[in-house]
Design a protein around this motif. Structure first.
Motif, PDB file in Angstrom:
ATOM      1  N   LYS A   1       2.148   1.879  -3.520  1.00  0.00           N
ATOM      2  CA  LYS A   1       1.101   2.444  -4.372  1.00  0.00           C
ATOM      3  C   LYS A   1       0.955   3.940  -4.115  1.00  0.00           C
ATOM      4  O   LYS A   1       0.870   4.751  -5.044  1.00  0.00           O
ATOM      5  CB  LYS A   1      -0.243   1.764  -4.089  1.00  0.00           C
ATOM      6  CG  LYS A   1      -0.511   0.532  -4.857  1.00  0.00           C
ATOM      7  CD  LYS A   1      -1.918   0.065  -4.566  1.00  0.00           C
ATOM      8  CE  LYS A   1      -2.320  -1.075  -5.450  1.00  0.00           C
ATOM      9  NZ  LYS A   1      -3.690  -1.533  -5.148  1.00  0.00           N
ATOM     10  N   ARG A   2       0.915   4.300  -2.847  1.00  0.00           N
ATOM     11  CA  ARG A   2       0.745   5.701  -2.495  1.00  0.00           C
ATOM     12  C   ARG A   2       1.972   6.513  -2.924  1.00  0.00           C
ATOM     13  O   ARG A   2       1.841   7.637  -3.396  1.00  0.00           O
ATOM     14  CB  ARG A   2       0.508   5.853  -1.000  1.00  0.00           C
ATOM     15  CG  ARG A   2       0.313   7.305  -0.643  1.00  0.00           C
ATOM     16  CD  ARG A   2      -0.476   7.515   0.555  1.00  0.00           C
ATOM     17  NE  ARG A   2      -1.850   7.103   0.361  1.00  0.00           N
ATOM     18  CZ  ARG A   2      -2.789   7.327   1.262  1.00  0.00           C
ATOM     19  NH1 ARG A   2      -2.488   7.913   2.379  1.00  0.00           N
ATOM     20  NH2 ARG A   2      -4.022   6.949   1.060  1.00  0.00           N
ATOM     21  N   ARG A   3       3.172   5.935  -2.751  1.00  0.00           N
ATOM     22  CA  ARG A   3       4.399   6.621  -3.184  1.00  0.00           C
ATOM     23  C   ARG A   3       4.359   6.880  -4.685  1.00  0.00           C
ATOM     24  O   ARG A   3       4.669   7.989  -5.152  1.00  0.00           O
ATOM     25  CB  ARG A   3       5.620   5.774  -2.842  1.00  0.00           C
ATOM     26  CG  ARG A   3       6.930   6.442  -3.278  1.00  0.00           C
ATOM     27  CD  ARG A   3       8.052   5.472  -3.390  1.00  0.00           C
ATOM     28  NE  ARG A   3       7.736   4.464  -4.416  1.00  0.00           N
ATOM     29  CZ  ARG A   3       8.356   3.318  -4.530  1.00  0.00           C
ATOM     30  NH1 ARG A   3       9.294   2.982  -3.685  1.00  0.00           N
ATOM     31  NH2 ARG A   3       8.028   2.470  -5.480  1.00  0.00           N
TER      32      ARG A   3
ATOM     33  N   VAL B   1       5.828   8.953   3.007  1.00  0.00           N
ATOM     34  CA  VAL B   1       4.944   7.785   2.997  1.00  0.00           C
ATOM     35  C   VAL B   1       5.758   6.517   3.168  1.00  0.00           C
ATOM     36  O   VAL B   1       5.430   5.646   3.981  1.00  0.00           O
ATOM     37  CB  VAL B   1       4.103   7.740   1.692  1.00  0.00           C
ATOM     38  CG1 VAL B   1       3.495   6.373   1.478  1.00  0.00           C
ATOM     39  CG2 VAL B   1       3.017   8.787   1.734  1.00  0.00           C
TER      40      VAL B   1
ATOM     41  N   ALA C   1       0.834  -1.206   0.000  1.00  0.00           N
ATOM     42  CA  ALA C   1       0.000   0.000   0.000  1.00  0.00           C
ATOM     43  C   ALA C   1       0.868   1.256   0.000  1.00  0.00           C
ATOM     44  O   ALA C   1       0.534   2.252  -0.667  1.00  0.00           O
ATOM     45  CB  ALA C   1      -0.922  -0.005   1.217  1.00  0.00           C
ATOM     46  N   ALA C   2       1.971   1.217   0.707  1.00  0.00           N
ATOM     47  CA  ALA C   2       2.875   2.367   0.741  1.00  0.00           C
ATOM     48  C   ALA C   2       3.495   2.615  -0.637  1.00  0.00           C
ATOM     49  O   ALA C   2       3.634   3.766  -1.065  1.00  0.00           O
ATOM     50  CB  ALA C   2       3.971   2.140   1.775  1.00  0.00           C
TER      51      ALA C   2
ATOM     52  N   ARG D   1       1.745   7.146  -6.532  1.00  0.00           N
ATOM     53  CA  ARG D   1       0.715   8.157  -6.790  1.00  0.00           C
ATOM     54  C   ARG D   1       1.279   9.560  -6.575  1.00  0.00           C
ATOM     55  O   ARG D   1       1.077  10.461  -7.404  1.00  0.00           O
ATOM     56  CB  ARG D   1      -0.482   7.912  -5.878  1.00  0.00           C
ATOM     57  CG  ARG D   1      -1.599   8.891  -6.057  1.00  0.00           C
ATOM     58  CD  ARG D   1      -2.802   8.487  -5.218  1.00  0.00           C
ATOM     59  NE  ARG D   1      -3.706   9.593  -5.115  1.00  0.00           N
ATOM     60  CZ  ARG D   1      -3.862  10.338  -4.020  1.00  0.00           C
ATOM     61  NH1 ARG D   1      -3.186  10.052  -2.931  1.00  0.00           N
ATOM     62  NH2 ARG D   1      -4.691  11.335  -4.003  1.00  0.00           N
ATOM     63  N   PHE D   2       1.986   9.735  -5.441  1.00  0.00           N
ATOM     64  CA  PHE D   2       2.558  11.050  -5.169  1.00  0.00           C
ATOM     65  C   PHE D   2       3.659  11.402  -6.167  1.00  0.00           C
ATOM     66  O   PHE D   2       3.811  12.559  -6.564  1.00  0.00           O
ATOM     67  CB  PHE D   2       3.099  11.130  -3.737  1.00  0.00           C
ATOM     68  CG  PHE D   2       2.030  11.314  -2.701  1.00  0.00           C
ATOM     69  CD1 PHE D   2       1.061  12.300  -2.819  1.00  0.00           C
ATOM     70  CD2 PHE D   2       1.996  10.496  -1.585  1.00  0.00           C
ATOM     71  CE1 PHE D   2       0.082  12.462  -1.868  1.00  0.00           C
ATOM     72  CE2 PHE D   2       1.013  10.654  -0.626  1.00  0.00           C
ATOM     73  CZ  PHE D   2       0.048  11.640  -0.763  1.00  0.00           C
TER      74      PHE D   2
END
Length: 132
Positions: free
Chosen positions: A27-29, A55, A24-25, A31-32
């Protein structure tokens, strides 16, 4: 899994959760990082890059804390089970004296069975019948 040790199960579940957190981290990284590429001004790009780094850092810290907590819980459980198993082991019998100890009054000696006494009511009925 019925006879699996619970400490191994705890560790296995923690590893699964760890992988989920890190995925999940990432994916978020990503995205950012994508938002940083699309940003129009320099400050926004820098902010999104910083968020991406944060993140990953926070997720790694959370995953590490999760693994440490799971290891502590698993170790504690395993220690408790070892202590419980040691407490249930039969103790070695102490050496007996040559002569057996005298039995308390009302109890038969260790080698002989107790004699049964007839019930009091039956004895009372027999005496009333013989008297009549």
């Amino acid at each position: 899994m019925a006879d699996a040790d619970l400490d191994a199960v705890i560790r296995q579940l923690a590893k699964q959760h760890n992988k989920t957190i890190l995925a999940a981290a990432k994916k978020r990284r990503d995205r950012f990082s994508g938002m940083a590429v699309k940003a129009k001004d320099k400050d926004a790009k820098e902010r999104f890059k910083m968020l991406a780094r944060e993140v990953v850092e926070q997720a790694n810290a959370a995953a590490r804390r999760l693994l440490i907590s799971a290891d502590n819980a698993a170790d504690s459980y395993a220690r408790a089970m070892r202590q419980a198993a040691a407490a249930e082991l039969p103790k070695k019998p102490e050496k007996k004296a040559d002569k057996p100890a005298e039995a308390s009054p009302g109890k038969p000696p260790a080698g002989k069975p107790a004699k049964k006494k007839p019930p009091a009511k039956a004895a009372a009925k027999r005496t009333t019948k013989t008297a009549a």
